[in-house]
Scaffold this motif. Structure first.
Motif, PDB file in Angstrom:
ATOM      1  N   ALA A  53      -8.447  -1.387  12.596  1.00  0.00           N
ATOM      2  CA  ALA A  53      -8.806  -2.745  13.001  1.00  0.00           C
ATOM      3  C   ALA A  53      -9.842  -3.344  12.055  1.00  0.00           C
ATOM      4  N   SER A  54      -9.740  -4.652  11.833  1.00  0.00           N
ATOM      5  CA  SER A  54     -10.770  -5.363  11.083  1.00  0.00           C
ATOM      6  C   SER A  54     -11.997  -5.588  11.958  1.00  0.00           C
ATOM      7  N   GLU A  55     -11.741  -5.817  13.246  1.00  0.00           N
ATOM      8  CA  GLU A  55     -12.808  -5.988  14.224  1.00  0.00           C
ATOM      9  C   GLU A  55     -12.318  -5.452  15.561  1.00  0.00           C
ATOM     10  N   GLY A  56     -13.265  -5.234  16.462  1.00  0.00           N
ATOM     11  CA  GLY A  56     -12.917  -4.887  17.831  1.00  0.00           C
ATOM     12  C   GLY A  56     -12.826  -3.391  18.077  1.00  0.00           C
ATOM     13  N   GLN A  57     -12.496  -3.065  19.321  1.00  0.00           N
ATOM     14  CA  GLN A  57     -12.505  -1.674  19.766  1.00  0.00           C
ATOM     15  C   GLN A  57     -11.265  -1.350  20.586  1.00  0.00           C
ATOM     16  N   VAL A  58     -10.902  -0.065  20.559  1.00  0.00           N
ATOM     17  CA  VAL A  58      -9.925   0.504  21.477  1.00  0.00           C
ATOM     18  C   VAL A  58     -10.662   1.553  22.297  1.00  0.00           C
ATOM     19  N   LEU A  59     -10.585   1.445  23.613  1.00  0.00           N
ATOM     20  CA  LEU A  59     -11.284   2.384  24.485  1.00  0.00           C
ATOM     21  C   LEU A  59     -10.294   3.104  25.384  1.00  0.00           C
ATOM     22  N   LEU A  60     -10.505   4.391  25.555  1.00  0.00           N
ATOM     23  CA  LEU A  60      -9.716   5.207  26.469  1.00  0.00           C
ATOM     24  C   LEU A  60     -10.698   5.903  27.393  1.00  0.00           C
ATOM     25  N   ASP A  61     -10.569   5.638  28.694  1.00  0.00           N
ATOM     26  CA  ASP A  61     -11.539   6.164  29.665  1.00  0.00           C
ATOM     27  C   ASP A  61     -12.972   5.802  29.278  1.00  0.00           C
ATOM     28  N   ASP A  62     -13.148   4.554  28.855  1.00  0.00           N
ATOM     29  CA  ASP A  62     -14.458   4.008  28.480  1.00  0.00           C
ATOM     30  C   ASP A  62     -15.052   4.645  27.233  1.00  0.00           C
ATOM     31  N   MET A  63     -14.284   5.453  26.527  1.00  0.00           N
ATOM     32  CA  MET A  63     -14.752   6.044  25.275  1.00  0.00           C
ATOM     33  C   MET A  63     -14.120   5.308  24.103  1.00  0.00           C
ATOM     34  N   ASP A  64     -14.941   4.925  23.129  1.00  0.00           N
ATOM     35  CA  ASP A  64     -14.467   4.204  21.956  1.00  0.00           C
ATOM     36  C   ASP A  64     -13.726   5.171  21.038  1.00  0.00           C
ATOM     37  N   ILE A  65     -12.423   4.946  20.865  1.00  0.00           N
ATOM     38  CA  ILE A  65     -11.614   5.810  20.000  1.00  0.00           C
ATOM     39  C   ILE A  65     -11.197   5.080  18.725  1.00  0.00           C
ATOM     40  N   SER A  66     -11.862   3.952  18.439  1.00  0.00           N
ATOM     41  CA  SER A  66     -11.468   3.117  17.307  1.00  0.00           C
ATOM     42  C   SER A  66     -11.534   3.850  15.975  1.00  0.00           C
ATOM     43  N   GLY A  67     -12.438   4.816  15.862  1.00  0.00           N
ATOM     44  CA  GLY A  67     -12.587   5.531  14.601  1.00  0.00           C
ATOM     45  C   GLY A  67     -11.691   6.745  14.462  1.00  0.00           C
ATOM     46  N   LEU A  68     -10.874   7.024  15.473  1.00  0.00           N
ATOM     47  CA  LEU A  68     -10.015   8.206  15.432  1.00  0.00           C
ATOM     48  C   LEU A  68      -8.697   7.898  14.728  1.00  0.00           C
ATOM     49  N   SER A  69      -8.141   8.916  14.088  1.00  0.00           N
ATOM     50  CA  SER A  69      -6.833   8.780  13.447  1.00  0.00           C
ATOM     51  C   SER A  69      -5.731   8.761  14.503  1.00  0.00           C
ATOM     52  N   ALA A  70      -4.517   8.430  14.073  1.00  0.00           N
ATOM     53  CA  ALA A  70      -3.380   8.421  15.001  1.00  0.00           C
ATOM     54  C   ALA A  70      -3.162   9.792  15.650  1.00  0.00           C
ATOM     55  N   PRO A  71      -3.166  10.920  14.883  1.00  0.00           N
ATOM     56  CA  PRO A  71      -3.001  12.225  15.544  1.00  0.00           C
ATOM     57  C   PRO A  71      -4.132  12.540  16.528  1.00  0.00           C
ATOM     58  N   GLN A  72      -5.345  12.152  16.206  1.00  0.00           N
ATOM     59  CA  GLN A  72      -6.461  12.395  17.117  1.00  0.00           C
ATOM     60  C   GLN A  72      -6.296  11.590  18.403  1.00  0.00           C
ATOM     61  N   ARG A  73      -5.791  10.375  18.285  1.00  0.00           N
ATOM     62  CA  ARG A  73      -5.558   9.567  19.483  1.00  0.00           C
ATOM     63  C   ARG A  73      -4.426  10.162  20.322  1.00  0.00           C
ATOM     64  N   THR A  74      -3.421  10.710  19.650  1.00  0.00           N
ATOM     65  CA  THR A  74      -2.348  11.377  20.380  1.00  0.00           C
ATOM     66  C   THR A  74      -2.895  12.534  21.195  1.00  0.00           C
ATOM     67  N   ARG A  75      -3.792  13.309  20.598  1.00  0.00           N
ATOM     68  CA  ARG A  75      -4.383  14.440  21.325  1.00  0.00           C
ATOM     69  C   ARG A  75      -5.246  13.975  22.490  1.00  0.00           C
TER      70      ARG A  75
END
Length: 252
Positions: A53-75
């Motif tokens: 992302a250029s800006e903004g956040q993705v959160l899963l269970d209130d945890m910011d996962i924006s800096g994680l790679s696609a495989p890390q998000r899959t896990r």
């Protein structure tokens, strides 16, 4: 469970997704719709980590996962099925699913791991292949399957990972009238569990109308409507500007 806050991506001077904020709760199937180029798949790519992302956040269970790679998000529990299938074409149907089952149970991705003592994993693989109606083709190479069967196999891989968030990007695209109901039935079964977030990008409004609990509409990268299907589909601005003439006629 899943939330985007001000999610944005720019390609040069073009803003493909424009500060989209949206939260998705377990037990809900949300359809993300809009005209071609509206930013739907790009929004998916930002959530699942295929694009930064250029800006903004993705959160899963209130945890910011924006800096994680696609495989890390899959896990972490994000599962994604693509418009174009993502399979191991040189492996058999059974081997594809076996690897996904093995990965979820912490067995890594070593195809040649001894499975004699893992009868539970083998049984799970068989059950998944039966569920997607591919057990009879378990020994066929994934590359030899029809497009429809490849889509079913991809859903089996997604189910093998047992994610908390299922993301389907036009799951019936290119499928025949005989093949599409199998995938739609699988999505209905996942929805019936009421414990997963399900996101669906889909152009077929009859499918959206039947499956969705909620519709989110994107246009030029921005969120322009969000609500219950009947209200969103009946909206003049959505019918005329974002869903097109065919959808307007269907809704009439």
């Amino acid at each position: 469970m899943l939330e985007t806050r001000g999610l944005t991506i720019r390609f040069g001077g073009h803003v493909a997704v424009d500060h989209v904020s949206c939260a998705f709760a377990p037990g809900t199937l949300t359809a993300i719709v809009g005209p071609n180029g509206a930013g739907k798949t790009t929004y998916f790519n930002l959530i699942s980590g295929q694009l930064p992302a250029s800006e903004g956040q993705v959160l899963l269970d209130d945890m910011d996962i924006s800096g994680l790679s696609a495989p890390q998000r899959t896990r972490r529990g994000l599962g994604r099925a693509f418009q174009l299938t993502q399979l191991f074409p040189g492996l058999s149907v059974q081997e594809n699913v076996r690897l996904a089952v093995q990965a979820r149970h912490g067995g890594g991705m070593n195809l040649w791991q001894v499975w004699r003592d893992r009868r539970d994993w083998l049984e799970e693989t068989r059950e998944l292949l039966t569920t997607v109606r591919l057990f009879d083709r378990r020994d066929a190479l994934a590359a030899s399957l029809s497009h429809g069967d490849q889509r079913k196999l991809e859903v089996a891989l997604l189910m093998a990972l047992d994610p908390r968030v299922y993301m389907f990007d036009e799951p019936t695209a290119g499928m025949s009238l005989d093949e599409a109901p199998v995938v739609l039935d699988l999505i209905r079964a996942l929805k019936a569990r009421r414990d997963r977030v399900i996101l669906l990008v889909e152009h077929k409004m009859d499918v959206v109308r039947e499956l969705a609990d909620r519709i989110v509409v994107l246009h030029q990268g921005a969120l322009v409507a969000d609500g219950e299907p009947a209200a969103v589909i009946a909206s003049d601005v959505v019918q005329q500007a974002y869903l097109g003439t065919a959808a307007t006629q269907e809704a009439a």
